[in-house]
Design a protein around this motif. Structure first.
Motif, short mmCIF file in Angstrom:
data_model
loop_
_atom_site.label_atom_id
_atom_site.label_comp_id
_atom_site.label_asym_id
_atom_site.label_seq_id
_atom_site.Cartn_x
_atom_site.Cartn_y
_atom_site.Cartn_z
N GLY A 100 2.51 10.45 47.06
CA GLY A 100 2.45 9.00 47.14
C GLY A 100 3.55 8.42 48.01
O GLY A 100 3.31 7.53 48.83
N LEU A 101 4.76 8.94 47.87
CA LEU A 101 5.88 8.49 48.71
C LEU A 101 5.62 8.81 50.18
O LEU A 101 5.91 8.01 51.07
CB LEU A 101 7.17 9.15 48.24
CG LEU A 101 7.67 8.73 46.85
CD1 LEU A 101 8.78 9.66 46.38
CD2 LEU A 101 8.15 7.29 46.86
N CYS A 102 5.03 9.98 50.44
CA CYS A 102 4.71 10.36 51.81
C CYS A 102 3.65 9.43 52.41
O CYS A 102 3.76 9.00 53.57
CB CYS A 102 4.23 11.80 51.86
SG CYS A 102 5.50 13.04 51.52
N LEU A 103 2.62 9.13 51.63
CA LEU A 103 1.57 8.23 52.12
C LEU A 103 2.13 6.86 52.43
O LEU A 103 1.74 6.22 53.42
CB LEU A 103 0.46 8.12 51.08
CG LEU A 103 -0.41 9.36 50.88
CD1 LEU A 103 -1.32 9.19 49.67
CD2 LEU A 103 -1.24 9.66 52.13
N ASP A 104 3.06 6.41 51.62
CA ASP A 104 3.69 5.12 51.86
C ASP A 104 4.45 5.14 53.18
O ASP A 104 4.36 4.20 53.99
CB ASP A 104 4.62 4.77 50.70
CG ASP A 104 4.84 3.27 50.57
OD1 ASP A 104 3.90 2.50 50.81
OD2 ASP A 104 5.97 2.88 50.23
N LEU A 105 5.19 6.22 53.43
CA LEU A 105 5.93 6.36 54.69
C LEU A 105 4.98 6.42 55.89
O LEU A 105 5.34 6.02 56.99
CB LEU A 105 6.79 7.62 54.66
CG LEU A 105 8.10 7.54 53.87
CD1 LEU A 105 8.76 8.91 53.83
CD2 LEU A 105 9.04 6.52 54.49
N ALA A 106 3.78 6.95 55.66
CA ALA A 106 2.81 7.08 56.74
C ALA A 106 2.03 5.79 56.98
O ALA A 106 1.08 5.78 57.77
CB ALA A 106 1.83 8.21 56.42
#
Length: 258
Positions: A206-212
């Motif tokens: 989820g944190l990665c998707l937010d950064l993306a």
């Protein structure tokens, strides 16, 4: 109107990458894998919960530009509490491979070489040489990304296992290491790390998707994790799920449903 619980008959969708990896891992087992909850193993094949707490009717799909590649320690696909499964439920471009020190799945090597992807190994930067560490994901039109889609490589394992996997996977050495700098404390209640800054696999995704630049997908995945945790713990304590509780409400809101 109150939500009507779903009674599963068959998995709601075709088996995803983690489900297929679980099937393959079971086929290699010399003895049955008995998850906590008794030897009967009465679990829904679509969500791994006991049938009375099935949440297959709630499984969301959020098409994303980003992809997720799960490198899974030996028995992770077998654990009902594994949250990599939830990522594969939500993110269509989720890939899953079993990790072994002595051999590498050819499918993984092919994926890492696919020119549409820019792989990022997600790992704490404090354990990596500084030259490899990044804290942001390149924009789609940035020269450094060459228009490639981000592919987040997550080491799905306990922390000691993940460190071993990182050290002994030389085929990952050429990729940047994305070091997350989250301020929130993990809310995951099923398997707690001794360190407060360690996150479960779905939270990391989820944190990665937010950064993306995919905030809705990140929000849906986090809300879906909360619903899964609620159902899992209610089943563990032999209590019914609260279909109108905060977790379900937040998932509906994340999906834009009333």
């Amino acid at each position: 109107m109150p939500h009507t619980p779903h009674t599963p008959q068959t998995p709601p969708r075709a088996p995803h990458a983690v489900s297929r990896l679980r099937t393959a891992r079971l086929a290699r087992s010399a003895k049955p894998f008995l998850a906590r909850g008794g030897p009967r193993g009465e679990r829904c094949p679509g969500c791994r919960l006991v049938p009375s707490h099935c949440l297959c009717s709630l499984q969301p799909v959020m098409p994303t530009r980003a992809g997720v590649c799960l490198l899974m320690a030996d028995i992770e696909p077998l654990k009902p509490s594994n949250t990599g499964w939830l990522i594969a439920d939500v993110v269509p471009d989720t890939f899953a491979f079993g990790w072994a020190r002595t051999e590498v799945d050819p499918g993984l090597i092919a994926l890492l070489a696919d020119p549409q992807w820019q792989p990022y190994v997600v790992f704490p930067g404090e354990f990596v040489e500084p030259a490899r560490v990044v804290t942001e994901v390149a924009e789609p039109d940035a020269d450094t990304a060459n228009g490639k889609r981000p592919l987040f490589i997550l080491l799905d394992a306990t922390w000691p296992e993940a460190r071993k996997m990182f050290r002994k996977s030389p085929y990952l050495d050429r990729f940047p290491v994305l070091s997350l700098q989250p301020e929130q404390i993990s809310r995951y209640q099923l398997r707690r790390s001794r360190r407060d800054d360690h996150f479960c696999t779905a939270e990391v995704a989820g944190l990665c998707l937010d950064l993306a630049g995919e905030p809705q997908a990140a929000q849906v995945l986090q809300a879906y994790l909360d619903v899964f945790t609620h159902h899992y713990l209610q089943a563990k304590h032999q209590l019914p799920p609260d279909w109108e509780g905060d977790a379900h409400l937040q998932l509906r809101e994340a999906l834009g449903k009333s």
